[in-house]
Design an enzyme around this catalytic site. Structure first.
Site, PDB file in Angstrom:
ATOM      1  N   SER A 347      14.256  -0.757  30.791  1.00 44.97           N
ATOM      2  CA  SER A 347      13.134   0.148  30.920  1.00 44.97           C
ATOM      3  C   SER A 347      12.276  -0.128  29.707  1.00 44.97           C
ATOM      4  CB  SER A 347      13.617   1.584  30.937  1.00 44.97           C
ATOM      5  OG  SER A 347      12.535   2.434  30.674  1.00 44.97           O
ATOM      6  N   ARG A 348      11.097  -0.663  29.922  1.00 44.65           N
ATOM      7  CA  ARG A 348      10.287  -1.066  28.777  1.00 44.65           C
ATOM      8  C   ARG A 348       9.664   0.127  28.051  1.00 44.65           C
ATOM      9  NH1 ARG A 348      10.148  -6.124  31.387  1.00 44.65           N
ATOM     10  NH2 ARG A 348       8.853  -5.551  33.146  1.00 44.65           N
ATOM     11  N   ILE A 349       9.769   1.299  28.637  1.00 40.12           N
ATOM     12  CA  ILE A 349       9.259   2.487  27.948  1.00 40.12           C
ATOM     13  C   ILE A 349      10.258   2.885  26.863  1.00 40.12           C
ATOM     14  CG2 ILE A 349       8.550   4.894  28.249  1.00 40.12           C
ATOM     15  CD1 ILE A 349       6.664   2.970  29.654  1.00 40.12           C
TER      16      ILE A 349
END
Ligand code: ATP
Ligand code: MG
Length: 494
Positions: A347-349
């Site tokens: 999850s790049r967040i």
């Protein structure tokens, strides 16, 4: 009834499956709606030699060569509003659940191909989107407004993960949209049945173009789902949209493009498929407070063939989402379900969307689990492992057992925190698998019954205090006392 202003009249010159060519229109534009008969519509997708090319929608068998085609000279819009909650509609936002006309008017109409919000309208994603799937919330935290791709081979539990996330939104004020693109009619019915049984339909809109719907509708349906969601987002609400699945969407568009004799590109897909999907994915996001603070979270699903994530459509979608959850067939078959491959899922967040408690408890979890998997491979060939390795293997085993979760039973955050805290306190390490199972099944109910203050605090404040830890310790101690198990570490901390 709204009045219809017909601006221009053309004639159907040619039909080919679900495509028609129309002559005599001098002013029509791409993306506008055409009325072809009482129950058939068309959406203009291009022009060739003075003819407008339309994808047919609705009762496409009614369209004949020579029929009149009425152009409405306006972008394709659909009605939107609260009235859609709990309903099943098609790509034209018309009800298909037999419950009749969707009455509420006055909310206006939204264009199906609306422009995505601009940069100035958005703010960074900071709020957690709770999926209720323990392994996801603990290791791949998702934020409201994020686009997370669910990718994997056939029958690996992709739909199930999304359904769990949807069921978990119960009572959280999130509007859910399940968009079915090209799935079989039975799988659509199954999904609707699940929503009805679990009471999720009340806050859900099902937007469906199943495999037997006209191709034009299958092409259009994700945009319709988006437009329906945008109404709620514009009114400051949080929206969650599942696209099940975009592989079918790409197939349909390829089919239509090949019929149109457009030049095929990579894997015979038309060149603009990338644009088509990126335009869709752009519409997710988090509005800034001045624009109401609403959000749209997307879970697009995509199929892979034999785990190949480098396929054209999957790699396109990976590049235009904020992360992916990769479902692995061999994990699924080995019984590790949900079959999430943590090595390929991200999850790049990141963990900034997590609550402080979750962040603290899960800080190293993903790494620990990956290390355990590596260790497991090596340990298989060696019989005498060191004490430390043995301990790590045991910790990994317990973690694996906690990650197992049957579909249809999303875990509330408080339950997840209890699991994570038990892991940190290392109380499960000495227990047999049956005892851990018993713990997994019953500890949350036990805590709710005997320690409701702890649960309230975990749900409400989400802050770690020594007092809270002590109460949790007490809860564990009492729970295991009833089972006749005394944990040394808990004993000493009392
Ligand atoms: P398709 O490619 O057909 O769309 P899919 O990847 O969406 O399949 P699902 O339909 O979600 O997969 O799941 C396939 C089967 O696996 C279903 O019968 C479902 O009940 C089962 N399943 C999914 N997740 C779990 C789980 N966590 N625990 C147990 N069974 C599961
Ligand atoms: Mg599925």
């Amino acid at each position: 009834m709204p009045t219809i202003h017909i601006q221009e009249v053309g004639r159907v010159k040619e039909t080919k499956k679900s495509i028609a060519k129309i002559t005599g229109l001098t002013q029509c534009m791409i993306g506008q709606l055409m009325r072809l008969s009482d129950h058939a519509r068309g959406i203009v997708v291009g022009f060739s030699r003075g003819e407008a090319v339309v994808f047919l929608l609705g009762r496409i068998e009614e369209v004949r060569i020579g029929d009149l085609a009425y152009s409405l000279m306006e972008p394709f819009t659909i009605p939107v509003g609260e009235g859609f909650l709990g309903r099943v509609v098609n790509a034209l936002a018309e009800p298909i659940d037999g419950k009749g006309f969707i009455g509420e008017v006055g909310h206006g109409e939204y264009p199906v191909f609306r422009k995505a919000p601009g940069v100035l309208q958005r703010v960074p994603i900071t709020r957690t989107f709770e999926t209720g799937v323990f392994i996801v919330d603990a290791t791949i935290p998702i934020g409201k407004g994020q686009r997370e791709l669910i990718i994997g081979d056939r029958m690996t539990g992709k739909t199930s993960i999304c359904m769990d996330a949807l069921l978990n939104q119960k009572g959280k004020g999130v509007v859910c949209i399940y968009c079915c693109v090209g799935r079989t009619y039975t799988s659509l019915l199954k999904a609707i049945e699940t929503f009805k049984e679990t009471g999720a339909l009340g806050y859900t809109i099902v937007v469906a173009a199943h495999a037997a719907s006209p191709s034009g509708e299958q092409y259009l349906v994700p945009y319709t789902a988006c437009a329906l969601g945008e109404y709620f987002m514009d009114h400051g609400r949080d929206v969650f949209v599942v696209f099940d699945d975009l592989t079918k969407h790409a197939w349909v568009y390829r089919q239509l493009s090949l019929l149109l004799e457009r030049p095929p590109g990579r894997d015979a897909y038309p060149g603009d498929i990338f644009y088509l999907h990126s335009q869709l994915m752009e519409r997710a996001g988090q509005y800034s407070p001045e624009f109401g603070g609403g959000s749209m979270t997307f879970f697009p699903i995509v199929d892979t063939l034999h785990g190949d994530v480098t396929g054209y459509i999957p790699s396109n979608l990976i590049s235009m989402t904020d992360g992916q959850i990769y479902m692995n067939t061999s994990l699924f078959n080995s019984g590790f379900r949900p079959a999430i491959d943590l090595g390929l899922s991200v999850s790049r967040i990141g963990n900034k969307v997590q609550s402080p408690v979750m962040r603290e408890l899960t800080a190293m979890l993903r790494l620990e689990y990956m290390r355990y998997n590596e260790l497991l491979k090596i340990a298989r060939f060696r019989t005498n492992v060191s004490g430390q390795t043995d301990q790590r293997l045991r910790e990994g085993e317990v973690l694996t057992q906690l990650f197992l979760q049957i579909n249809g039973e999303p875990h509330p955050v408080a339950r997840q925190i209890i699991f994570l805290y038990a892991l940190r306190r290392k109380i499960l390490l000495t227990m047999p698998a049956t005892e851990i199972d018993y713990f997994k099944k019953n500890i949350y109910d036990f805590a709710q019954r005997k320690y409701p203050d702890v649960i309230d605090e975990l749900v409400g404040k989400m802050e770690w205090t020594p007092q809270l830890r002590r109460r949790l310790d007490e809860c564990f101690f009492e729970f295991f006392m009833e089972r006749g198990v005394v944990i040394k570490s808990l004993e000493s901390s009392r």
